[in-house]
Scaffold this motif. Structure first.
Motif, short mmCIF file in Angstrom:
data_model
loop_
_atom_site.label_atom_id
_atom_site.label_comp_id
_atom_site.label_asym_id
_atom_site.label_seq_id
_atom_site.Cartn_x
_atom_site.Cartn_y
_atom_site.Cartn_z
N GLY A 1 0.83 -1.20 0.00
CA GLY A 1 0.00 0.00 0.00
C GLY A 1 0.86 1.25 0.00
N ASP A 2 0.32 2.33 -0.54
CA ASP A 2 1.11 3.56 -0.62
C ASP A 2 1.34 4.19 0.75
N ASN A 3 0.73 3.63 1.82
CA ASN A 3 1.03 4.11 3.17
C ASN A 3 2.47 3.77 3.59
N LEU A 4 3.11 2.85 2.85
CA LEU A 4 4.49 2.47 3.15
C LEU A 4 5.50 3.14 2.24
N SER A 5 5.05 4.08 1.45
CA SER A 5 5.97 4.71 0.49
C SER A 5 6.68 5.93 1.07
N PHE A 6 6.81 5.98 2.40
CA PHE A 6 7.49 7.11 3.04
C PHE A 6 9.00 7.02 2.79
N TRP A 7 9.67 8.17 2.96
CA TRP A 7 11.13 8.22 2.82
C TRP A 7 11.75 7.61 4.07
N PRO A 8 12.84 6.81 3.94
CA PRO A 8 13.56 6.47 2.71
C PRO A 8 13.10 5.15 2.09
N PHE A 9 12.13 4.48 2.81
CA PHE A 9 11.75 3.15 2.33
C PHE A 9 11.08 3.21 0.97
N GLY A 10 10.24 4.24 0.75
CA GLY A 10 9.51 4.33 -0.50
C GLY A 10 10.40 4.41 -1.73
#
Length: 763
Positions: free
Chosen positions: A299-308
């Motif tokens: 899900g795009d909820n996990l696309s935060f920096w730096p992991f995304g």
């Protein structure tokens, strides 16, 4: 075609054009040296070279009337070998270097000092006429001569990727030029034009918009990013768990079988989802066994920096949690997954849609599976094999936070700080993680067996996958001990009392030949004590040691955590629990099917014929003299009193009591008033806590947002949620009475079990 192919082995009756993929003078010199060395002196006059990056030059050459053989050639740079491994390390990144794409100065040094790190690879050649026919078929001759040159460039790049994998291994199988290939496809452009017409958008505007959405979705895979991401996050689980992989000898499917399938088919790995560590653990297992990387859907909820940014370049596909009415986004996602299946790239996602908050499987979500089904039905993909995977943990740090959510707490927001805390929580030993691969399912065969209804077929395939996940899930010691304690009504048990509950469960597991791991230790009191101590270290069980002997109970406030571990294996005991409840009914089979319908949103049941056969198996184990499942036993209470163990109150009580809370709240509600889900679930949490204090329900594990949600789904299925006339109030009351009757039967089984255990028999 293999690397370092001799020039003389390139057979062509006519001219040969080497399509050179070389960005630097060093790479061009290496290819020139390769040409001279492998030609045995002079390069044949029929050989020409054209730089692949010079599209106009490629177009001019292809415009000539002859039919040259096109041979792509490239230089591959390899990382330095360390302990037999050629992965990029974080030490390389900290030095601002990429060993797979070294700077020009580094290229010269490597070529001179470490020639084993630079290799020339040659891709499969093709005649221009063959490529022109493919271009016409796939792209529709779009773009004229320059369009054909671009098509040839894409095909040459893809062929070079395949040749490079022959050198570096399938672990680095990554797609290239995905957006360009999808946008150039004639069928895709036709679908795009249809959406543009239906929405009133100019085709140019729709083309730009869908290209943006494809760029948002498509994972731009980088071998460097893959090495770095999993090199960085790998220690998060390596320090926590020892990974045990199931095989044919313990009710799993061997990896050799999957490797063989993967040679000709795309594999779609569908794991159970209990932890954020699941993808890292599965990647470790597959990588160690030579599988290409999976495209992991998140899900795009996990696309935060730096992991995304790093994850997207390592093959993680971030998609929106909701598509809304965005037809272009739906088209982009559907086409992307169809492309991956058609090109036989492996996929990985979670049918459950999110982590299990209760420990058992959640109901499947059908969206991404539907896109894969569309690709197979349309002929874009020949087939794909769905690989159910069970991942089960001895201990899991996340359970406490998920239990808080079930009590009505807010979900922790993902971000950099959350990631740091998650990694820190896994820096201590947590036992074993058990990974088992179930029998793979051909999607084409699964759809054919499911029948002609397209929507129902997708659901049946999904349920079959979930059933196989469950059948691959082993019974662990950490599941059986909480099963014993959760049936004690917060009463503390001695070690002997715990053992007397666990012993017949072990006999049952053996009689059913269920998959299991680590249960032999529970045959000894010291083994049971060790499991209790482990649960105690993690705050699940408390031990009181100041009396005459130690006694054990669930730590106050930790019932949902204990239930989580029990629920990892609960599916193996559900049919037994149903048979115990049905034994007291006038028509046992009819009552068993009614219970099956009541719990259909919690557990995955076999079809009616298979379920009836499973009931017969359970009857044999419960009472060998009870031969006819259609007839009630002559003395049902006597039958249950003689049983070596009873589990209905330990397995089903929390589910039925949570359903009772929902049914009560619906029955008290004005039938003409709409049910707002979030507000209603909050009301159920509050009332459930009250019922626990009043002892109207027996355990705090019954107060769970997830269980209340299952009850609400069942009520909606029975048309008890949407506002209606006054007769709705009567049907809601009947639903509450039905659930209350089941709860009372569970209480009766509990009383019989308590009576069975009253005599203190020395162990």
């Amino acid at each position: 075609m293999a690397a370092n192919l001799p020039v003389t082995a390139i057979n062509s009756d006519g001219p040969t054009v080497l399509l050179i993929s070389a960005d630097t003078a060093v790479e061009r010199a290496l290819i020139d040296d390769w040409l001279r060395d492998n030609a045995g002196g002079d390069v044949p006059d029929t050989f020409e070279t054209v730089r692949l990056s010079e599209l106009s030059a490629v177009g001019q050459r292809l415009a000539e009337p002859d039919d040259p053989l096109l041979v792509p050639v490239r230089v591959v740079w390899l990382p330095r070998e360390r302990k037999g491994d050629r992965r990029v390390r974080w030490s390389d990144a900290l030095l601002m270097t990429n060993p797979r794409r070294p700077r020009v100065t580094a290229q010269r040094r490597i070529a001179n000092r470490a020639p084993d790190r630079c290799r020339v690879v040659v891709a499969e050649p093709a005649h221009a006429s063959d490529l022109r026919r493919r271009w016409s078929r796939e792209v529709g001759e779009s773009g004229g001569p320059q369009g054909f040159a671009a098509f040839v460039g894409r095909q040459a790049t893809l062929a070079l990727e395949r040749a490079e994998r022959a050198l570096i291994g399938d672990r680095y199988k990554v797609p290239r030029l995905v957006v360009e290939q999808i946008m150039a496809n004639s069928r895709f452009r036709d679908e795009l034009a249809a959406i543009a017409r239906s929405t009133g958008q100019p085709i140019g505007q729709a083309t730009v918009a869908v290209a943006d959405r494809l760029s948002e979705v498509v994972a731009v895979q980088s071998r460097l990013a893959a090495d770095l991401l999993f090199g960085a996050l790998g220690p998060a689980h390596n320090r926590a768990w020892t990974v045990r992989v199931g095989g044919n000898d313990d009710n799993g499917v061997g990896l050799d079988r999957l490797r063989q399938l993967n040679r000709s088919h795309s594999l779609v790995f569908l794991p159970t989802h209990r932890s954020y560590m699941d993808p890292l653990i599965l990647d470790t297992v597959l990588s160690a066994n030579g599988f290409p990387p999976n495209h992991k859907v998140a899900g795009d909820n996990l696309s935060f920096w730096p992991f995304g940014p790093l994850g997207r370049r390592a093959g993680v596909v971030f998609i929106r949690r909701s598509f809304g009415d965005d037809q272009l986004y739906k088209l982009a996602v559907r086409e992307y997954f169809g492309y991956l299946a058609a090109k036989r790239f492996n996929l990985e996602w979670y049918l459950e849609g999110g982590r299990s908050r209760t420990g058992k499987l959640r109901p499947p979500r059908f969206g991404i599976l539907q896109y894969l089904v569309d690709a197979v039905r349309s002929g874009r993909a020949q087939d794909a094999f769905l690989v159910p995977v069970s991942i089960t943990f001895d201990q899991l740090p996340e359970v406490g936070a998920m239990a808080d959510e079930q009590r009505g707490g807010a979900k922790q927001r993902e971000g950099f700080g959350w990631l740091a805390r998650t990694i820190k929580a896994h820096q201590r030993p947590l036992g074993k993680v058990h990974v088992r691969f179930a029998e793979p399912l051909s999607l084409r065969d699964g759809l054919a067996a499911a029948g002609p209804d397209p929507k129902l077929a997708v659901q049946k395939v999904a349920f079959e996958v979930c059933d196989r996940m469950n059948r691959a899930t082993p019974v662990l010691a950490v599941a059986l001990v909480p099963l014993a304690l959760l049936g004690a009504h917060d009463r503390a048990l001695t070690l002997d009392q715990v053992c007397r509950v666990v012993d017949p469960l072990l006999d049952y597991v053996r009689a059913r030949e269920l998959p299991q791991s680590g249960l032999d230790e529970l045959r000894r009191p010291d083994g049971v004590r060790a499991v209790l101590a482990t649960l105690g270290r993690h705050g699940v069980v408390t031990a009181y040691t100041d009396g005459t002997e130690p006694v054990y109970s669930i730590e106050p406030g930790q019932h949902l955590v204990a239930a989580y571990y029990r629920n990892n294996a609960i599916h193996w005991f559900v049919n037994r629990a149903i048979v115990e409840l049905a034994a007291t009914a006038d028509s046992p089979v009819e009552h068993a099917f009614a219970l099956r319908d009541l719990l259909k949103y919690e557990f995955f049941f076999a079809d009616k014929a298979a379920f009836r056969a499973e009931l017969a198996t359970e009857l044999e184990l419960l009472g060998p003299d009870w031969r006819d499942p259609d007839l009630a036993p002559p003395d049902p209470h006597g039958l249950l009193a003689k049983a070596p163990f009873l589990v209905a109150h330990r397995v089903l009580r929390s589910f039925v009591e949570s359903y009772l809370v929902v049914a009560d709240r619906l029955a008290e509600r004005n039938p003409r008033k709409a049910v707002e889900r979030k507000e209603f679930l909050a009301e159920c949490v509050a009332v459930g806590r009250q019922y626990v204090m009043q002892r109207r329900i027996h355990s705090a594990e019954s107060v769970s947002v997830e269980l209340f949600s299952g009850a609400l789904r069942l009520a909606a299925n029975r048309d008890l949620v949407d506002p209606g006339r006054d007769e709705l109030a009567q049907r809601r009351r009947e639903f509450a009475q039905e659930v209350a009757a089941v709860a009372e039967t569970i209480a009766e089984v509990d009383r019989i079990d308590a009576a069975n255990r009253r005599p203190k028999v020395a162990r």
